[in-house]
Design an enzyme around this catalytic site. Structure first.
Site, mmCIF file in Angstrom:
data_model
loop_
_atom_site.group_PDB
_atom_site.id
_atom_site.type_symbol
_atom_site.label_atom_id
_atom_site.label_comp_id
_atom_site.label_asym_id
_atom_site.label_seq_id
_atom_site.Cartn_x
_atom_site.Cartn_y
_atom_site.Cartn_z
ATOM 1 N N CYS A 77 2.001 2.697 13.004
ATOM 2 C CA CYS A 77 3.170 3.464 12.565
ATOM 3 C C CYS A 77 3.564 4.514 13.592
ATOM 4 O O CYS A 77 4.714 4.893 13.676
ATOM 5 C CB CYS A 77 2.885 4.136 11.243
ATOM 6 N N GLN A 119 -7.656 0.096 3.700
ATOM 7 C CA GLN A 119 -8.552 -0.378 4.765
ATOM 8 C C GLN A 119 -9.967 -0.630 4.228
ATOM 9 O O GLN A 119 -10.849 -1.038 4.979
ATOM 10 C CB GLN A 119 -8.644 0.645 5.899
ATOM 11 N N SER A 164 -3.524 -3.108 -0.545
ATOM 12 C CA SER A 164 -2.474 -3.887 0.104
ATOM 13 C C SER A 164 -3.011 -5.283 0.382
ATOM 14 O O SER A 164 -4.189 -5.464 0.664
ATOM 15 C CB SER A 164 -2.064 -3.208 1.411
ATOM 16 N N ASN A 188 -7.679 4.354 8.890
ATOM 17 C CA ASN A 188 -7.134 3.191 9.593
ATOM 18 C C ASN A 188 -7.214 3.309 11.111
ATOM 19 O O ASN A 188 -7.133 2.315 11.811
ATOM 20 C CB ASN A 188 -5.687 2.931 9.161
ATOM 21 N N THR A 211 11.848 -8.565 -11.177
ATOM 22 C CA THR A 211 11.222 -9.882 -11.219
ATOM 23 C C THR A 211 10.101 -9.938 -10.198
ATOM 24 O O THR A 211 10.282 -9.553 -9.045
ATOM 25 C CB THR A 211 12.281 -10.965 -10.933
ATOM 26 N N GLY A 213 0.811 -1.217 0.000
ATOM 27 C CA GLY A 213 0.000 0.000 0.000
ATOM 28 C C GLY A 213 0.842 1.263 0.000
ATOM 29 O O GLY A 213 0.538 2.234 -0.698
ATOM 30 N N SER A 214 1.936 1.260 0.763
ATOM 31 C CA SER A 214 2.789 2.452 0.836
ATOM 32 C C SER A 214 3.373 2.767 -0.535
ATOM 33 O O SER A 214 3.421 3.927 -0.955
ATOM 34 C CB SER A 214 3.934 2.237 1.830
ATOM 35 N N HIS A 265 -1.699 -7.546 2.812
ATOM 36 C CA HIS A 265 -1.611 -8.101 4.174
ATOM 37 C C HIS A 265 -2.714 -7.625 5.117
ATOM 38 O O HIS A 265 -2.800 -8.087 6.256
ATOM 39 C CB HIS A 265 -0.225 -7.858 4.788
HETATM 40 C C1 LIG Z 1 -1.512 -0.350 6.141
HETATM 41 C C2 LIG Z 1 -1.864 0.876 5.371
HETATM 42 C C3 LIG Z 1 -1.034 1.377 4.353
HETATM 43 C C4 LIG Z 1 0.299 0.763 4.044
HETATM 44 O O1 LIG Z 1 0.210 -0.467 3.397
HETATM 45 P P1 LIG Z 1 1.496 -1.431 3.395
HETATM 46 O O2 LIG Z 1 1.113 -2.556 2.481
HETATM 47 O O3 LIG Z 1 1.714 -1.858 4.802
HETATM 48 O O4 LIG Z 1 2.621 -0.625 2.837
HETATM 49 C C5 LIG Z 1 -1.445 2.471 3.647
HETATM 50 N N1 LIG Z 1 -2.620 3.073 3.918
HETATM 51 C C6 LIG Z 1 -3.435 2.629 4.880
HETATM 52 C C7 LIG Z 1 -4.731 3.323 5.111
HETATM 53 C C8 LIG Z 1 -3.090 1.525 5.652
HETATM 54 O O5 LIG Z 1 -3.905 1.104 6.621
#
Ligand SMILES: *Cc1c(COP(=O)(O)O)cnc(C)c1O
Length: 395
Positions: free
Chosen positions: A337, A189, A209, A161, A247, A81-82, A211
């Site tokens: 974070c 989210q 994202s 989040n 890759t 996500g980042s 995870h």
């Molecule tokens: C967790 C999160 C991210 C970051 O995603 P990652 O896959 O951990 O880099 C970005 N935005 C929100 C709103 C999140 O909750």
């Protein structure tokens, strides 16, 4: 009872931090495993095991696209996500810098957006950070008032989040487009928690994202609407149509695809299961513990189904967290974070929670593996911990 609760020899484990990350589901892991060993091919190779890997990526692309109502050609895999957030901000800034240097976002975004925006400010861009109301909602008329002739991008998160606010993305995107401005939403989210259809929402970029939806870490995705131009994020090979070289993380991509398909299939069940347990948690804590505030939207249909964000007056969130951890319970203070820094949460500050109250705030997020017994145990422990800490803080 006094003084005896600090370290309990507790074997029960309750994880209530699903907005920080989720475990990989068995079904997802099972799909991933062969891609570490048997199907180890490089998707750029032209022989069979390479082609198998390529097929696996395209299957996953279809699964992720389906979850958000996109065409598979509009989905790009990223490292999370980042990365998707960074790609959007830096990509649009680079692409449109000659048209304008003004970007609009909000005060409650994830740091992947806020820190990227601050970096762009150092490069000569101007950023407007929209206020939110006391429940965390962005008001469309405030967005409209902030748009200028040189605005090139609006970036507003779908679901917050920390406090779970679900923003009116369709309305906000319509305002941006009325003024010819591109619209991005960080939907990390949101996917798997609220229904999403990119055609209906009419958005240009969506960050995702893996995870947070029971897939592996380090994998994510980006929706880029057909016809919208943005430069490559990583230069090198031809992977992801030349937009994101390197890759591919095939096992990660396969896992994200499987998690996306599962999330789509389970969406209704997941929403019902989580919101019932979340509401039960809030009701129990409200009934049993005095002097608390539930932050975020009161209307639970406009809230992340698993999110409960609660301020406990007169005590420190860190102390609650540590004592709960000794009882086998995982929760967070503010967002993951910021939990290592003493900076009060920017989201709680933006909704007007007082500084000392911010420090007494805990985020509980429930998920698919949470049970009613877990909540009963957590409520019992929170009640003990809070009353003990308040006794100490009274001395
Ligand atoms: C967790 C999160 C991210 C970051 O995603 P990652 O896959 O951990 O880099 C970005 N935005 C929100 C709103 C999140 O909750």
């Amino acid at each position: 009872m006094k003084g005896d609760l600090i370290i309990m020899n507790q074997t029960r484990k309750v994880y209530l931090d699903y907005s920080a990350t989720t475990p990989v589901k068995e079904e997802v892991l099972k799909e991933m495993l062969p891609y570490f060993t048997e199907h180890f091919g490089n998707a750029s190779s032209l022989y069979s095991i390479g082609l198998q890997a390529k097929d696996a990526i395209e299957k996953a692309r279809g699964q992720v696209a389906h979850l958000i109502g996109a065409d598979p050609k509009e989905v790009y895999f990223t490292g999370g996500g980042s990365e998707s957030d960074n790609w959007t901000l830096f990509g649009v800034a680079e692409q449109l810098k000659n048209k304008g240097k003004h970007i609009i976002t909000t005060k409650i975004e994830h740091h992947a957006i806020l820190h990227s925006a601050e970096f762009l400010e150092k490069q000569g861009f101007e950023v407007t950070y929209l206020d939110v109301d006391k429940e965390g909602f962005v008001h469309p008329e405030q967005l409209e008032a902030a748009i200028r002739d040189d605005t090139i991008l609006v970036s507003i998160m779908f679901v917050n989040n920390e406090i779970g606010t679900v923003e009116p993305i369709k309305e906000l995107a319509a305002i941006a487009h009325k003024h010819g401005v591109l619209f991005h939403t960080d939907a990390v989210q949101a996917i798997g928690n609220v229904p999403i259809d990119v055609r209906d929402l009419d958005v240009d970029f969506v960050s995702m994202s893996s995870h947070k939806i029971y897939g592996p870490k380090g994998e994510g995705g980006m929706f880029i609407r057909k016809g919208v131009q943005i430069p490559s994020f990583i230069h090198g090979g031809a992977q992801e149509k030349g937009k994101r070289a390197g890759t591919e993380n095939i096992a990660g991509i396969v896992g994200f695809g499987a998690a996306a398909e599962l999330a789509e299939k389970n969406l209704e069940y997941h929403r019902k299961h989580c919101s019932e347990l979340r509401d039960y948690l809030i009701d129990q804590i409200t009934a049993r513990i005095p002097d608390i505030i539930v932050n975020g939207p009161e209307d639970h249909s406009r809230r992340h189904p698993g999110n409960a964000n609660i301020t406990f007056a007169r005590i420190e969130g860190e102390s609650i967290l540590i004592l709960l951890d000794s009882m086998g319970i995982a929760v967070s203070t503010g967002s993951a974070c910021s939990s290592k820094s003493l900076e009060p949460s920017h989201v709680l500050a933006a909704i007007g929670v007082h500084r000392e109250m911010i420090h007494g705030t805990i985020r509980f997020t429930v998920g698919d593996f949470t049970t009613k017994e877990d909540i009963d145990y957590v409520v019992e422990c929170v009640e003990k911990v809070v009353s003990r800490l308040r006794e100490i803080s009274m001395l």
